[in-house]
Design a protein around this motif. Structure first.
Motif, mmCIF file in Angstrom:
data_model
loop_
_atom_site.group_PDB
_atom_site.id
_atom_site.type_symbol
_atom_site.label_atom_id
_atom_site.label_comp_id
_atom_site.label_asym_id
_atom_site.label_seq_id
_atom_site.Cartn_x
_atom_site.Cartn_y
_atom_site.Cartn_z
ATOM 1 N N ASN A 135 0.813 -1.210 0.000
ATOM 2 C CA ASN A 135 0.000 0.000 0.000
ATOM 3 C C ASN A 135 0.850 1.265 0.000
ATOM 4 O OD1 ASN A 135 -3.115 -0.348 0.284
ATOM 5 N ND2 ASN A 135 -2.159 -2.098 1.277
ATOM 6 N N LEU A 136 2.057 1.185 0.510
ATOM 7 C CA LEU A 136 2.933 2.357 0.521
ATOM 8 C C LEU A 136 3.639 2.538 -0.818
ATOM 9 C CD1 LEU A 136 4.565 2.277 4.057
ATOM 10 C CD2 LEU A 136 2.724 3.758 3.240
ATOM 11 N N ALA A 137 3.837 1.461 -1.567
ATOM 12 C CA ALA A 137 4.573 1.539 -2.833
ATOM 13 C C ALA A 137 3.934 2.513 -3.824
ATOM 14 C CB ALA A 137 4.718 0.152 -3.446
ATOM 15 N N PRO A 138 2.625 2.493 -4.053
ATOM 16 C CA PRO A 138 2.035 3.457 -4.994
ATOM 17 C C PRO A 138 2.207 4.908 -4.531
ATOM 18 C CG PRO A 138 0.497 1.672 -4.583
ATOM 19 C CD PRO A 138 1.639 1.503 -3.623
ATOM 20 N N GLN A 139 2.118 5.130 -3.227
ATOM 21 C CA GLN A 139 2.298 6.485 -2.707
ATOM 22 C C GLN A 139 3.723 6.966 -2.918
ATOM 23 O OE1 GLN A 139 0.995 6.490 1.346
ATOM 24 N NE2 GLN A 139 -1.127 6.737 0.746
ATOM 25 N N ALA A 140 4.682 6.083 -2.734
ATOM 26 C CA ALA A 140 6.076 6.454 -2.935
ATOM 27 C C ALA A 140 6.326 6.803 -4.403
ATOM 28 C CB ALA A 140 6.998 5.323 -2.498
ATOM 29 N N ARG A 141 5.697 6.044 -5.303
ATOM 30 C CA ARG A 141 5.855 6.347 -6.745
ATOM 31 C C ARG A 141 5.237 7.690 -7.071
ATOM 32 N NH1 ARG A 141 4.938 0.719 -7.198
ATOM 33 N NH2 ARG A 141 2.728 1.029 -7.574
ATOM 34 N N GLU A 142 4.076 8.003 -6.464
ATOM 35 C CA GLU A 142 3.436 9.289 -6.707
ATOM 36 C C GLU A 142 4.308 10.431 -6.217
ATOM 37 O OE1 GLU A 142 -0.476 9.375 -5.016
ATOM 38 O OE2 GLU A 142 -1.081 7.547 -6.081
ATOM 39 N N GLU A 143 4.901 10.264 -5.037
ATOM 40 C CA GLU A 143 5.766 11.307 -4.468
ATOM 41 C C GLU A 143 7.012 11.485 -5.325
ATOM 42 O OE1 GLU A 143 6.444 10.569 -0.321
ATOM 43 O OE2 GLU A 143 4.300 10.565 0.103
#
Length: 146
Positions: A135-143
């Motif tokens: 769940n954190l991986a997509p957020q890290a890609r967005e950032e």
């Protein structure tokens, strides 16, 4: 390596209980602060943490010990982390600590029921680590894209 005695198991189980209690408190507070799209994940972890608090408390009672009433220092450290994604990443590191503790403890546990409970706890923590990481991986890609 031999089997752990009751006097060796009780402090280890209480240490795990304090850590799980800290995780339960962190996830409850974090869920209250989290955006709606993250609440379900965080509450899933919270329910798991509280489940293991109960399992550990019962195991300590079966060994005729006194469950600790303390909350592990992890709680204060985690709550000092700003931002929900960063706090969840920190929570994952705490889950990893529990996994390592269980991997060390399990070979020393002779009681089959306790061994089974701790093995299930280990598997559950590994699954939670994977859930949070995914769940954190997509957020890290967005950032990173910003």
């Amino acid at each position: 390596m031999g089997f752990a005695s009751r006097d060796e198991l009780l402090p280890a189980l209480n240490e795990l209980l304090e850590a799980e209690r800290a995780g339960a408190r962190v996830t409850l507070r974090t869920a209250a602060e989290a955006p709606d799209d993250m609440k379900a994940l965080i509450m899933t972890i919270h329910r798991d943490e509280t489940r293991w608090c109960g399992v550990l408390t019962r195991a300590i009672h079966r060994l005729e010990g006194a469950p600790s009433a303390k909350t592990g220092a992890f709680y204060e450290k985690a709550m000092a982390v700003a931002g929900i994604p960063a706090r969840l990443a920190f929570l994952n590191r705490g889950q990893g600590w529990v996994v390592r503790k269980l991997e060390t403890l399990l070979p020393t546990v002779r009681n089959e029921a306790l061994h089974a409970d701790l093995t299930a706890m280990l598997v559950s923590h590994e699954q939670n680590i994977g859930l949070v990481a995914a769940n954190l991986a997509p957020q890290a890609r967005e950032e990173d894209a910003r």
